[in-house]
Structures are given as structure tokens and as C-alpha cells.
Design a protein around this motif. Structure first.
Motif, mmCIF file in Angstrom:
data_model
loop_
_atom_site.group_PDB
_atom_site.id
_atom_site.type_symbol
_atom_site.label_atom_id
_atom_site.label_comp_id
_atom_site.label_asym_id
_atom_site.label_seq_id
_atom_site.Cartn_x
_atom_site.Cartn_y
_atom_site.Cartn_z
ATOM 1 N N HIS A 207 0.746 -1.189 0.074
ATOM 2 C CA HIS A 207 -0.067 0.023 0.043
ATOM 3 C C HIS A 207 0.812 1.144 -0.050
ATOM 4 O O HIS A 207 0.528 2.423 0.449
ATOM 5 C CB HIS A 207 -1.052 -0.076 1.237
ATOM 6 C CG HIS A 207 -1.685 -1.053 1.206
ATOM 7 N ND1 HIS A 207 -2.973 -1.139 0.359
ATOM 8 C CD2 HIS A 207 -1.555 -2.395 1.748
ATOM 9 C CE1 HIS A 207 -3.366 -2.407 0.385
ATOM 10 N NE2 HIS A 207 -2.757 -2.995 1.340
ATOM 11 N N CYS A 218 -6.785 1.074 -5.349
ATOM 12 C CA CYS A 218 -6.463 -0.072 -4.522
ATOM 13 C C CYS A 218 -7.641 -0.679 -4.014
ATOM 14 O O CYS A 218 -8.705 -0.097 -3.659
ATOM 15 C CB CYS A 218 -5.304 0.196 -3.691
ATOM 16 S SG CYS A 218 -4.605 -1.270 -2.915
ATOM 17 N N CYS A 220 -8.063 -1.458 -0.891
ATOM 18 C CA CYS A 220 -7.975 -0.821 0.065
ATOM 19 C C CYS A 220 -8.705 0.551 0.130
ATOM 20 O O CYS A 220 -9.188 1.148 1.279
ATOM 21 C CB CYS A 220 -6.905 -0.653 0.995
ATOM 22 S SG CYS A 220 -5.947 0.789 0.144
ATOM 23 N N HIS A 225 -1.703 2.752 -5.028
ATOM 24 C CA HIS A 225 -0.818 1.889 -4.328
ATOM 25 C C HIS A 225 -0.198 0.875 -5.183
ATOM 26 O O HIS A 225 -0.833 0.507 -5.938
ATOM 27 C CB HIS A 225 -1.676 1.313 -3.196
ATOM 28 C CG HIS A 225 -2.208 2.103 -2.263
ATOM 29 N ND1 HIS A 225 -2.934 1.802 -1.054
ATOM 30 C CD2 HIS A 225 -2.191 3.814 -2.192
ATOM 31 C CE1 HIS A 225 -3.191 2.851 -0.324
ATOM 32 N NE2 HIS A 225 -2.764 3.857 -0.784
HETATM 33 ZN ZN LIG Z 1 -3.815 -0.120 -0.748
#
Ligand SMILES: [Zn+2]
Length: 380
Positions: A207, A218, A220, A225
């Protein structure tokens, strides 16, 4: 399974944490370093840092985004393994306990090591809102230790893998492990110290931002990232966006036979296979992914100053010619390094790096991990 028969015949009970600590202390007291060229006729794993131990049975678990692997080690040899789909995580704990008990008697286990996808709350031994298992939080520490009546140690999968390289494999005091797989992750040992961090996430290198334009999102929720460009779950999306951008500048690309495959969502395996066959468009995509890999590797090198980076994960290990070797070459020649380039090697235990690492974590848990975790009680 017949494990440590002699010990069981002698009526030994399940070791408590203090017993294992005593075993460790006695081993360390008799420890002598092995020389690099030492040879042995034994087929068991030959650790670099510790003398061989007598009759320690370890259960090692590798929880990946797609597959969970459970293995039994005795005297550092993998005796048996079971693999099942991680599949959403609902019944993960139940299936892990079942698999362990199919492999080994409950009373035979000395310790359990788990290397898992993150992010983690290392104190509780919980996977916290992992994007790889549908954003779920899964408590593992207390339930596993209780169900199997055995001290349990849970760390990030790449943290386990780097500890495995340290204890059983490369053995260097300044060592990084990087996986290029469904996701991108890492583990680091700096001056012989395993980095964990406050929550056990000191090494979520997948990340790190490698592209400030944030071209890719990403899993997340962040942008730019490393994992969004080079993780197997994201490569098909990245490849599609890439060829669409390239086609705006050069519409001839649309006539390329591989273009349609990419638009339809090419698999990672097919992408690398096509690149290996010499297809120019596939090769250009692979080269572009490697540009981000090289940024990730050079930045990781600048941060940790390792002498070796061990690389695991199916994308790297199945495509050494197109991934590992070009990255190693580019890092060696990079002008972005502020320190000496590290050796970049395939992981000693290949696709089983996390399992060996989980075994090493269970056998030799670092002191600061023992201090951090809260789930092993006297009842285990
Ligand atoms: Zn990420």
C-alpha cells in the motif's frame, strides 16, 4: 498421525508456553553458528541459526486470499499438508481446526504458527476488515488457542515468511521478503530485529504509493498503491485501463489480436504466457507492471537497507524470466537507490514460504511478539 511417539509413550502432556520457552532457552544456550558450506546427510530442514531440536511438533497455517494451507512439521520437516479455499472467511476458523485435527492429535501439538493476509490486530490475533476476504474481521487468536489447547502465534503472512528465511533459510540480519501474488506484501528484518509495528502492520508495503497520479484504485480504497498495479487481483483491471489509454493515442492497437482479450479481462497467467510467446502488446503491459515493481523494490531497499530481498508469490515464482530477473536487473542499475543494491533471490521455500515461516514463528517466536499478544492464556 504418528508424531513424536516416543514422547507420547513417555506420557508427556501438552507443553505450556513456559515449557516451550524453557526448550528455547536450552537450545539457545547450546547454539553454535553453522558455516555456510556445512553439509549434512539428513533430509530434514537444516536451519542456519539453531541446532536441531528434539521432537517439536508444530502446526503451521498459511491463510491466503484464495487458499488456506495447514501443515504439520516435526523436527522442522513438513510431514503432511491440507489445502482448502479461504472462501469468504465465514467458516474459516472451523475449517482450520478440522484440518488440523485430521492431520494430528490435539495433544501432540507443541505450538501453532499462523501467517495470514492482513491487516491485523496483532494483540488479539485478528484479521481486521481485510479487503481480500470481503472486508470481514475474523478473530483467530483466542478461539484457535482454545480449540487446540496450544500456544498460538499469529502474524502477517510476509512477516512469517521473512522470519522463516531468517531462522531456516537465508539467515541474514538485514533481510526483506516481498510477495508478488494476489496482493503485494512484505516483511522486514533490520539488524536482526523483526519489524512488527503497533498493530502488526509495519510492513504493508503493497500500500505504498508508487504513482502520485492515482491512475489505479487499490482494494483498500487508496489510490496509486503498488498492489493496485502489480497484485494479481488488480493486474487484469490495470491491463485493461492501460490498453484503453494507449488506444486513444494509437488506435492501431485495437487491431492487435491480444487487445480484445485484455478488454475482456485477461487472466494473469494468460498475460505472462502471451508475453513469453513474444506478443508485443502483452510484453508492453508486463514491462509497465514491472516499472511499478521496480519503484516498489527500490523504495523498499531505501527504507530498510537489506542485503537480500527474498521474493515469493506465484506471479514472481512462476514468471522468474519476466518478473524476478528484470526487476533484479533494474534495481541493480537504478539511480533511485541511495544505498547498495541488495541481492534479489527467489524465496528459499518457494510457494511454501509462508508455511515454513509460520512454523518458524511457532518454534522461535520473537520476544516482542510474545510481549504483544494477549490471547495465549494459562488455559492454553
Ligand atoms: Zn492499498
Amino acid at each position: 498421525m504418528e508424531v513424536c511417539r516416543q514422547r507420547r509413550q513417555q506420557g508427556h502432556s501438552i507443553p505450556r508456553l513456559s515449557t516451550l520457552a524453557a526448550k528455547r532457552a536450552s537450545r539457545e544456550a547450546s547454539w553454535r553458528p553453522r558455516t555456510r558450506d556445512s553439509t549434512s546427510t539428513s533430509s530434514s530442514l537444516q536451519p542456519r541459526r539453531y541446532r536441531e531440536v528434539k521432537c517439536v511438533v508444530i502446526v503451521a497455517i498459511d491463510i491466503g486470499a484464495t487458499w488456506t494451507r495447514v501443515a504439520v512439521f516435526e523436527q522442522r520437516r513438513m510431514l503432511a499438508k491440507k489445502v482448502f479455499g479461504t472462501a469468504g472467511g465465514e467458516k474459516l476458523l472451523e475449517r482450520m481446526v478440522e484440518a488440523v485435527l485430521e492431520l494430528v492429535d490435539r495433544g501432540s501439538i507443541d505450538a501453532i504458527g499462523v501467517g495470514t493476509i492482513g491487516p491485523l490486530d496483532i494483540r488479539r490475533g485478528a484479521i481486521v476488515k481485510s479487503p481480500n476476504i470481503g472486508g470481514k474481521t475474523i478473530e483467530l487468536g483466542k478461539p484457535l488457542a482454545k480449540a487446540l489447547g496450544t500456544p498460538t502465534y499469529i502474524v502477517n503472512d510476509c512477516v512469517a515468511a521473512v522470519w522463516g528465511e531468517y531462522v531456516y533459510g537465508i539467515g541474514s540480519e538485514n533481510l526483506v521478503y516481498i510477495t508478488l501474488s494476489t496482493g503485494v506484501g512484505g516483511g522486514a528484518i533490520v539488524d536482526g530485529h523483526l519489524l512488527l509495528g503497533r498493530h502488526g502492520n509495519a510492513h504493508e508495503i503493497g500500500h505504498m504509493v508508487v504513482d502520485v497520479t492515482g491512475f489505479m484504485e487499490c482494494g483498500c480504497g487508496g489510490r496509486g498503491h503498488w498492489e493496485a498495479y502489480a497484485g494479481g487481483a488488480n493486474i487484469p483491471k490495470f491491463a485493461k485501463k492501460l490498453v484503453q489509454v494507449w488506444a486513444e493515442k494509437n488506435p492501431n492497437i485495437k487491431r492487435h489480436k491480444f487487445y480484445q482479450s485484455v478488454l475482456e479481462g485477461v487472466t494473469v497467467e494468460k498475460l505472462y504466457q502471451t508475453a513469453r510467446q513474444g506478443d508485443k502488446l502483452a510484453r508492453a503491459i508486463v514491462d509497465e507492471i514491472n516499472r511499478y515493481n521496480v519503484v516498489g523494490f527500490t523504495t523498499t531497499t531505501n527504507v530498510y537497507d537489506p542485503d537480500t530481498i527474498a521474493v515469493g508469490g506465484s506471479i514472481a515464482l512462476n514468471n522468474k524470466d519476466l518478473v524476478l530477473e528484470p526487476i533484479a536487473r533494474a534495481v541493480r542499475e537504478s539511480r533511485d537507490l541511495v544505498t547498495a543494491p541488495p541481492k534479489i533471490l527467489p524465496a528459499t521455500f518457494g510457494h511454501e514460504a509462508v508455511l515454513y515461516g509460520a512454523a518458524a514463528i511457532a518454534e522461535e517466536p520473537p520476544k516482542h511478539l510474545l510481549k504483544a499478544i494477549e490471547y495465549n492464556t494459562n488455559n492454553t
